[in-house]
Design an enzyme around this catalytic site. Sequence first.
Site, PDB file in Angstrom:
ATOM      1  N   LYS A   1       0.924   4.075  -2.958  1.00  0.00           N
ATOM      2  CA  LYS A   1       0.555   5.461  -2.686  1.00  0.00           C
ATOM      3  C   LYS A   1       1.727   6.415  -2.914  1.00  0.00           C
ATOM      4  CE  LYS A   1      -3.773   4.855  -1.652  1.00  0.00           C
ATOM      5  NZ  LYS A   1      -4.823   5.372  -2.570  1.00  0.00           N
TER       6      LYS A   1
ATOM      7  N   TYR B   1       0.833  -1.211   0.000  1.00  0.00           N
ATOM      8  CA  TYR B   1       0.000   0.000   0.000  1.00  0.00           C
ATOM      9  C   TYR B   1       0.865   1.256   0.000  1.00  0.00           C
ATOM     10  CZ  TYR B   1      -4.028   2.938   1.351  1.00  0.00           C
ATOM     11  OH  TYR B   1      -5.024   3.883   1.390  1.00  0.00           O
TER      12      TYR B   1
END
Length: 253
Positions: free
Chosen positions: A163, A159
């Site tokens: 991002k 993640y």
Amino acid sequence: MAVASRLAGKVAIVTGASRGIGRSVALALAAEGAKVVVNYASSSQAADAVVAEIGQMGSEAIALQADVSQSAQVDALFEAVIQKWGQVDVLVNNAGITRDTLLLRMKQEDWQAVIDLNLTGVFLCTKAASKLMLKQRSGRIINVTSVVGEMGNPGQANYSAAKAGVIGFTKTVAKEVASRGITVNAVAPGFITTDMTAGLGDKIGEEVLKTIPLGRFGHPEEVAGLIGFLAADPAAAYITGQVINIDGGIVMA
């Protein structure tokens, strides 16, 4: 709720708009007068509920299913929007998933699934929107990144990488399309009260709260307010290539 007019006549696509931050963003843009595309991956019932809520506000919306990690589905999504309304003025890349675990336990499929949706999905949708916006010589693109893309977070290597990639992508695309009057920005939420953070559990949640100077989780409506400003406010026309944190002070550069 009275419909404002700053986005009257404009069309906005919000990915992952059936719940959480995406739902709040869809409602906020509709309140500004936009025609809103409520994109969803699987929950048509939730997406239809958002469309109905927007209708009650006096604005227009349609729900369109698409897995934005899949190029053919993204193409079909944008084709449907053009057939319906003929333009795309605002794109909010919000769709995202987590597959949390420590790096040594992380399976490659869990890595890839998060990268595919959270990063490749942003690439595919932005590319499709940019083609239209370049011809229009206008448009606003807002990418939802995360504070973990700036500071990292144990158990979220996939993640965090996705991002962080969105941040670099945002800055590059902003430079590429600026001459045509298109702005590209990212918002970086901290811990927001959504289904995603609900899974933290009370103990972890209490520990997280200790790291937030404002001492609370944020609300989806607060993130939507920031995105609405970037999408609709005339003052935002001179903002591009920026990453704006909305995190209660958890990251202070």
